[in-house]
Design an enzyme around this catalytic site. Structure first.
Site, mmCIF file in Angstrom:
data_model
loop_
_atom_site.group_PDB
_atom_site.id
_atom_site.type_symbol
_atom_site.label_atom_id
_atom_site.label_comp_id
_atom_site.label_asym_id
_atom_site.label_seq_id
_atom_site.Cartn_x
_atom_site.Cartn_y
_atom_site.Cartn_z
ATOM 1 N N GLU A 34 0.819 -1.224 0.000
ATOM 2 C CA GLU A 34 0.000 0.000 0.000
ATOM 3 C C GLU A 34 0.854 1.276 0.000
ATOM 4 O O GLU A 34 0.635 2.197 0.791
ATOM 5 C CB GLU A 34 -0.954 -0.002 1.199
ATOM 6 C CG GLU A 34 -1.999 -1.097 1.119
ATOM 7 C CD GLU A 34 -3.036 -1.028 2.230
ATOM 8 O OE1 GLU A 34 -2.914 -0.180 3.145
ATOM 9 O OE2 GLU A 34 -3.989 -1.836 2.194
ATOM 10 N N GLU A 69 -5.583 -8.516 -0.126
ATOM 11 C CA GLU A 69 -6.292 -8.120 1.091
ATOM 12 C C GLU A 69 -7.758 -7.935 0.727
ATOM 13 O O GLU A 69 -8.081 -7.083 -0.118
ATOM 14 C CB GLU A 69 -5.743 -6.836 1.707
ATOM 15 C CG GLU A 69 -4.397 -6.988 2.388
ATOM 16 C CD GLU A 69 -3.999 -5.751 3.201
ATOM 17 O OE1 GLU A 69 -4.910 -5.079 3.756
ATOM 18 O OE2 GLU A 69 -2.799 -5.467 3.259
#
Length: 503
Positions: free
Chosen positions: A173, A292
């Site tokens: 991320e 995720e």
């Protein structure tokens, strides 16, 4: 009562059922590791301190891969802190979750746990505070047989044979302002390309995942993927996607339609990757690692980390307790992942134990299955062979977020080796049964082997350590097969599986 039809034909193959679709995620966050998978004082703990009851549940869940050690945690992690004698390992501040990391569990312990749990490790590397050289050192430690500094260090630490880790995530991320060392797309794209190129010089067989944007709602989404892949297309194999869903302000209808958003998300990432492929005259295709995904009530108090001078070890964090509606959404998200198996080559339910997880534990005590455990375990067990594109004809249900959506969603798998067909379906209606009619005339000679439904008149029911079995997937006695058409009645807010084959 509502009526919906699904047509299934063996000619319309999306792609194979990929075992890596059923991956999960272990991060050094809250109680996922400590008192989750690792609890040396537990009655079932083995010599490494790993809970045997949790290993059994992980096997039952059907997890294929586990991404480790993060997550946000990895972006300031020094992997060498977690090797060697445990008594000599340093304690560090974990900036991601405002906690203290004691490093009681590290790389070698995790690899032993993977072997015990029969899962494939998926390693993430720190590209927040670190870079190319540290990635090379970690890869050498894991994959080089011996004769070099880090490979011989692994052998000295008790692992004579290399771990041969195949899947590697190039950071996590990195477009998120919350990420330690977060970067612009150009900065990250160059670093990812440089790191990937160097890692392949050590081990050309590895598969590399570039960071996509951390969510489809990010201002960077789309342009981030385009820029990163423009820099790193030839060096990577997959791009990551992350998405979490929760019911907001009592809007159950929109929540039950969360898979509509996942479908759009995957389509957008694939379109962006293919645009870079066309512009760059590349031959290979970049696939998606949806590493995720889950239901996460991010705004609840249990998702707020400690603050100030409070840096606890393994605090209670992100311990959502899931209800029946949450499980129906998880089952529907798996339907979405399966129907994109042509491009989604890996996925990770985040996370595995205690932290937004299907498995919960008490320190030193009981473990139990959350409601979300069941659709994941049954899909992982029974989805086999090929994913088929199905045609769904169903009434529309109005939602505030997504407009009108089909009240029924479904996918089917077909195993050519056995001839079995399995249909996974959800009824998104808040109040009405759906009579499902599945056209299976392309598969002569089948009969119903099993029909299972997870539902409850109270969709807010949650499993606890005291009662994890009152609401379980149960046999759906309405299922029947006549003249090549299977029928079943699906209650509102439900997830169902119908298995058909030759007895």
């Amino acid at each position: 009562m509502l009526n919906a039809s699904v047509t299934v034909d063996p000619a319309f193959v999306v792609g194979p059922v990929r075992p890596r679709t059923f991956g999960s995620f272990v991060e050094h966050l809250g109680r996922c590791v400590y008192t989750g998978i690792h609890d040396p004082g537990h009655p079932t703990a083995d010599a490494d301190g790993f809970r045997g009851d949790v290993v059994d549940l992980v096997r039952e869940l059907g997890v294929s891969t586990v991404r480790y050690p993060g997550g946000n945690f990895v972006s300031a992690y020094r992997w060498e802190d977690g090797i060697g004698p445990v008594s000599e390992r340093p304690r560090r501040l974990d900036l991601a979750w405002h906690s203290t990391e004691p490093n009681w569990v590290g790389l070698d312990e995790f690899m032993r746990w993977c072997a015990k749990s029969s899962v494939e490790p998926m390693m993430a590397i720190n590209l927040g505070t670190r870079g190319v050289q540290d990635a090379l050192d970690l890869l050498e430690y894991c994959n080089v047989p011996g004769g070099t500094h880090f490979s011989d260090l692994r052998r000295a630490n008790g692992a004579e044979e290399p771990y041969r880790v195949t899947m590697w995530c190039l950071g996590n991320e990195m477009d998120g302002p919350w990420q330690t060392g977060h970067k612009t797309a150009h900065e990250y794209g160059r670093l990812a390309a440089e790191t990937a190129r160097a890692m392949r010089q050590v081990d050309p067989s590895i598969e590399l995942v570039a960071c996509g944007s951390s969510g489809s709602g990010m201002p960077t989404f789309g342009s981030w993927e385009h820029t990163v892949l423009t820099e790193a297309y030839d060096q990577v194999d997959l791009v990551s996607a992350h998405a979490y869903y929760h019911e907001e302000d009592g809007d159950l209808a929109s929540f039950l339609a969360s898979a509509v958003d996942m479908d759009r998300f995957v389509d957008d990432v694939v379109a962006t990757a293919d645009a870079v492929r066309a512009a760059g005259k590349h031959t290979k295709r970049i696939q998606v690692s949806f590493d995720e995904w889950n239901v996460w009530y991010v705004n609840r108090a249990e998702s707020r980390p400690p603050s100030g001078d409070d840096w606890p070890v393994a605090p209670v964090l992100l311990e959502d307790r899931y209800n029946v509606a949450d499980a129906v959404v998880v089952g529907n998200l798996l339907i979405s992942l399966l129907r994109h198996s042509d491009r989604v080559h890996a996925a990770s339910l985040a996370q595995l134990v205690n932290v937004i997880a299907p498995i919960m534990t008490e320190p030193g005590g009981r473990s139990w299955r959350q409601t979300t455990f069941h659709p994941f375990a049954l899909t992982a067990r029974h989805a086999a062979g090929e994913v088929l594109q199905v045609a769904v004809d169903a009434p529309a249900q109005a939602t505030a977020k997504f407009g009108d959506v089909p009240v029924l969603d479904a996918v089917a798998t077909h195993d050519p080796a056995t001839g079995d067909v399995t249909v996974f379906a959800v009824n998104r209606s808040l109040t009405q049964d759906v009579t499902l009619d599945v056209d299976l005339r392309g598969f002569p000679g089948l009969e119903v082997l099993e029909a299972t439904t997870l539902s409850n008149p109270d969709h807010t029911w949650q499993a606890t350590a005291d009662d994890a079995t009152s609401v379980l997937p149960r046999a759906n006695g309405s299922a029947a097969l006549t003249d090549g058409r299977a029928t079943a009645v699906l209650p509102p807010v439900s997830w169902s599986m119908v298995r058909l084959g030759r007895a």
